[in-house]
Every structure is written in structure tokens, then in C-alpha cells.
Design an enzyme around this catalytic site. Structure first.
Site, mmCIF file in Angstrom:
data_model
loop_
_atom_site.group_PDB
_atom_site.id
_atom_site.type_symbol
_atom_site.label_atom_id
_atom_site.label_comp_id
_atom_site.label_asym_id
_atom_site.label_seq_id
_atom_site.Cartn_x
_atom_site.Cartn_y
_atom_site.Cartn_z
ATOM 1 N N HIS A 142 0.839 -1.198 0.000
ATOM 2 C CA HIS A 142 0.000 0.000 0.000
ATOM 3 C C HIS A 142 0.879 1.254 0.000
ATOM 4 O O HIS A 142 1.938 1.252 0.618
ATOM 5 C CB HIS A 142 -0.911 -0.022 1.237
ATOM 6 C CG HIS A 142 -1.852 1.123 1.280
ATOM 7 N ND1 HIS A 142 -1.470 2.382 1.701
ATOM 8 C CD2 HIS A 142 -3.155 1.204 0.924
ATOM 9 C CE1 HIS A 142 -2.513 3.192 1.593
ATOM 10 N NE2 HIS A 142 -3.543 2.510 1.126
ATOM 11 N N ASP A 158 -11.132 1.919 -0.887
ATOM 12 C CA ASP A 158 -10.164 2.812 -0.238
ATOM 13 C C ASP A 158 -10.839 3.692 0.814
ATOM 14 O O ASP A 158 -10.432 4.828 1.048
ATOM 15 C CB ASP A 158 -9.397 3.679 -1.241
ATOM 16 C CG ASP A 158 -8.018 4.071 -0.733
ATOM 17 O OD1 ASP A 158 -7.612 3.567 0.324
ATOM 18 O OD2 ASP A 158 -7.369 4.897 -1.386
HETATM 19 C C1 1DF Z 1 -5.016 9.009 0.921
HETATM 20 C C2 1DF Z 1 -5.224 8.050 -0.071
HETATM 21 C C3 1DF Z 1 -4.555 8.608 2.170
HETATM 22 C C4 1DF Z 1 -4.954 6.726 0.187
HETATM 23 C C5 1DF Z 1 -4.319 7.265 2.427
HETATM 24 O O1 1DF Z 1 -3.808 6.819 3.597
HETATM 25 C C6 1DF Z 1 -4.595 6.294 1.452
HETATM 26 C C7 1DF Z 1 -5.285 10.407 0.650
HETATM 27 C C8 1DF Z 1 -3.177 7.745 4.464
HETATM 28 O O2 1DF Z 1 -6.152 10.697 -0.198
HETATM 29 O O3 1DF Z 1 -4.640 11.272 1.264
HETATM 30 O O4 1DF Z 1 -4.533 5.010 1.776
HETATM 31 N N1 1DF Z 1 -5.007 5.835 -0.911
HETATM 32 O O5 1DF Z 1 -4.730 4.624 -0.782
HETATM 33 O O6 1DF Z 1 -5.246 6.317 -2.053
HETATM 34 MN MN MN Z 2 -5.445 3.299 0.514
#
Ligand code: 1DF
Ligand code: MN
Length: 362
Positions: A188, A314
């Protein structure tokens, strides 16, 4: 074409299993607040968690609240979006900003909490184990406990480990354990490390908008070209965001990697048994987290194969029920939609959803 209703229970012909769903113990968020106050704080961490933990804007405030909930609010949001089952994982950057002792303790706490939610709602939740990667023996022990005692279905790795990558030999015992336990690693994203982030940060490109994908795609590529999948041929890796752009690069990766190998240009890299795209089609599965985009999903199915592309939401970073409608409307037959939403996740995470609401032919 009539819209598929956003109901749960399989009446649409499949269960919707969301495979990249984030959780954060409030205790970890408190430790993050302490870390944010330290003088030499990692710039990516400061950018990401400084925003989510300190902003008063509506979205970060809702994300904070929803991240820590494993009960009513999360289940209601799943119901409203037609999500039957969520695979929970410790949110980025997880343990991967802490010193080894604290990383181990936070991993244990997260694993206990996630396992408790899975026991309370076995039809709605499965979970992945977190570990403290820097102390590999303790990470192996916690992964084994997570899988064998707590019933967790894989390992989450929130990309770089304070600037280090899973292809380094110090992490091999963890990869070996995942392969032996027959559980996948969900690779991730998090923000790029200090020596990669500077030009992205000044332009606001360090986070989910772009930097996440660049860093995580590179992490998976490092694992491939450094020979991890020759050493651990049975290792399964799941990546979100439709493979962090790697599917689009496959032609060029294969061409350039073969040229490099013929010329023995990088002495530190082993000669690989397969091409880059062959590892992508043998060891890697991708999810649609944050990428509810029909042409890109269809492209990934074409170049990786329909068995390797599966649904993710997500949550709570992405919570748009219309994105479920968009993916219900993929130009696929009902059996193919079922593979996308349900069967691929059951197979790669070895889920046992018998006894819960079963889809069409249950
Ligand atoms: C964000 C996107 C933040 C994802 C995440 O974890 C995350 C974001 C802090 O939009 O800031 O898991 N993502 O997986 O796209
Ligand atoms: Mn994510």
C-alpha cells in the site's frame, strides 16, 4: 442499461468485497500527533498526517472519525454503498514511521482491534496483519500470530520502511513467512521518503494525487528486478490504484529490462528467470482503489488478465457510492462481474465466506 441497486446480500448476483479499506487505532493517531511535533520529522509524514490530523476542513475531520470506527458508522457506510465485505488494513504509514519497539507495539494493537471487529462481524470484515518490519524476527512472529491465532488474511506493507524496501535481504524472513503461510502482502502507498519527495512536495504532488503511486510502483518494481520473485516464486503481492501505473508501462519495462540484462549494465541486479510482465502476471494482483475508471480497469484486465483485477474502495479516503455504480456498469457479463467483485478476492486472500450471505448460486 438499468442501474444495479446498491444493496448487499448478493441479490445483484455477486458479493461486493472491498479490498483496501483503512483503519487506525486512536492510540496510533495520538502517537502520530507526538511524532508531528518532533524537530526532524519526516517531510512526507508531516505533509500527510499534518493534514489529516490537524486540518479543520470537513473531509479530513470525517476521515479521522471514520478511520477509527469499526462499528456502526463504517457498517452503515458499507450498507449505503452496497459493500458486503471489507478487508481492513492499518492505514498508511502504519507502523512504518516508528522505531522498532514502538512499531511492534502498534502492530500488535492494530491486529487485536481488527481481529476483534472480524470476530464481531465475520460476514462483513476480514483483516490484514500489520508488523514492525525493521525487527524481522518479531515481524515474522507477529505475522504468524496474526494469521494462525487471529485469523488475519495477509500482511499490509505501507510501502517504504523509513526509506528501505522489501527487496533488501534483511526483510527476506518476512517474505519467506508470507509465502509459507500462503498469505498475500498488500503493498500500500505512503508518501515518498525524504530523499525522493522534495520536488514533489513543493508542487503539492507528494500524496495520493501522484507521489504515492510513483513511490509504490517503484517499490514493486524493485522487488521484481532485484529477484524477490525468483527467490520466493509463490509470493503473492496485491497493489492498489490499478497497479500504481505499472500495467501501462509493461511494454517499455520488458524492452528496457531485457536490454539492460543483455548488456549486464547493473552488476548488482541478478539475471531474472522471467520478464517483468511475466512476474506481474504470476505474482501480482491489482485493485481498483481510487480508480473507478472504466477504460483503465478494462485495460488492466486485458494486459494482466481478468483473474488479477479486483474491486477496492479505499474507505474512508475514498467514499463515493457512485463509484460502485460505475463499476457495476463495467462492460462485463454477470460471471465476469462476480469474478471482479467477489471471486478474485476470495481466491487471493483465501477468504471463507461460507455461512454468510452467498451470491447468486450460493
Ligand atoms: C489518501 C489516499 C490517504 C490513500 C491514504 O492513507 C490512502 C489520501 C493515508 O487521499 O490522502 O490510503 N489511498 O490509498 O489512495
Ligand atoms: Mn489506501
Amino acid at each position: 442499461m438499468a442501474e444495479t441497486p446498491l444493496t448487499t446480500g448478493g441479490e445483484v448476483g455477486y458479493l461486493r468485497i472491498a479490498t483496501e479499506e483503512a483503519y487506525a487505532p486512536i492510540e496510533m493517531l495520538d502517537l502520530y500527533r507526538e511524532l508531528l511535533d518532533e524537530p526532524d520529522v519526516d517531510p512526507g509524514f508531516a505533509s500527510l498526517m499534518g493534514f489529516y490530523l490537524r486540518s479543520d476542513a470537513e473531509r479530513p475531520a470525517a476521515v479521522r472519525r471514520k478511520l477509527a470506527d469499526l462499528g456502526e458508522e463504517r457498517l452503515a457506510d458499507m450498507d449505503a454503498a452496497g459493500v458486503d465485505h471489507a478487508i481492513l488494513a492499518l492505514t498508511a504509514p502504519g507502523t512504518q514511521v516508528f522505531d522498532p519497539a514502538r512499531a511492534r507495539d502498534v502492530a500488535r494493537l492494530a491486529n487485536e482491534r481488527i481481529a476483534e471487529a472480524c470476530r464481531a462481524h465475520p460476514d462483513r470484515f476480514s483483516g490484514l496483519a500489520a508488523v514492525g518490519f525493521e525487527d524481522a524476527p518479531s515481524a515474522v512472529a507477529e505475522l504468524e500470530r496474526g494469521v494462525k491465532e487471529l485469523g488475519l488474511k495477509g500482511l499490509v506493507c505501507n510501502s517504504h520502511i523509513r526509506g528501505h524496501y522489501l527487496d533488501e535481504e534483511r526483510f527476506y524472513p518476512i517474505l519467506e513467512a508470507a509465502e509459507a503461510l500462503d498469505v498475500p502482502i498488500y503493498l500500500h502507498p505512503q508518501t515518498p521518503p525524504r530523499d525522493m519527495i522534495r520536488p514533489m512536495l513543493e508542487a503539492g504532488l507528494d500524496g495520493a494525487i501522484f507521489g504515492f503511486g510513483v513511490e509504490t510502483g517503484m517499490h514493486l518494481l524493485r522487488m521484481i528486478v532485484r529477484g524477490v520473485f525468483d527467490r520466493f516464486p509463490g509470493l503473492r503481492v496485491v497493489v492498489g490504484h490499478l497497479g500504481e501505473a505499472l500495467p501501462f508501462w509493461l511494454y517499455r519495462l520488458d524492452y528496457m529490462h531485457a536490454a539492460q540484462q543483455r548488456a549486464a549494465r547493473y552488476q548488482g541486479n541478478p539475471r531474472l528467470e522471467l520478464t517483468v510482465s511475466e512476474y506481474m502476471r504470476r505474482n501480482v494482483w491489482v485493485t481498483t482503489s481510487g480508480m473507478a475508471w472504466v477504460p483503465a480497469i478494462m485495460f488492466c484486465r486485458e494486459v494482466l488478465g481478468p483473474d488479477r483485477v479486483m474491486y477496492a474502495m479505499d474507505y474512508p479516503y475514498e467514499y463515493v457510492p457512485d463509484e460502485v455504480r460505475a463499476q457495476d456498469a463495467l462492460p462485463l457479463s454477470l460471471p465476469e462481474l462476480r469474478r471482479f467483485y467477489e471471486t478474485n478476492a476470495i481466491e487471493v486472500f483465501r477468504l471463507d465466506l461460507t455461512g454468510t450471505a452467498e451470491a447468486a448460486d450460493g
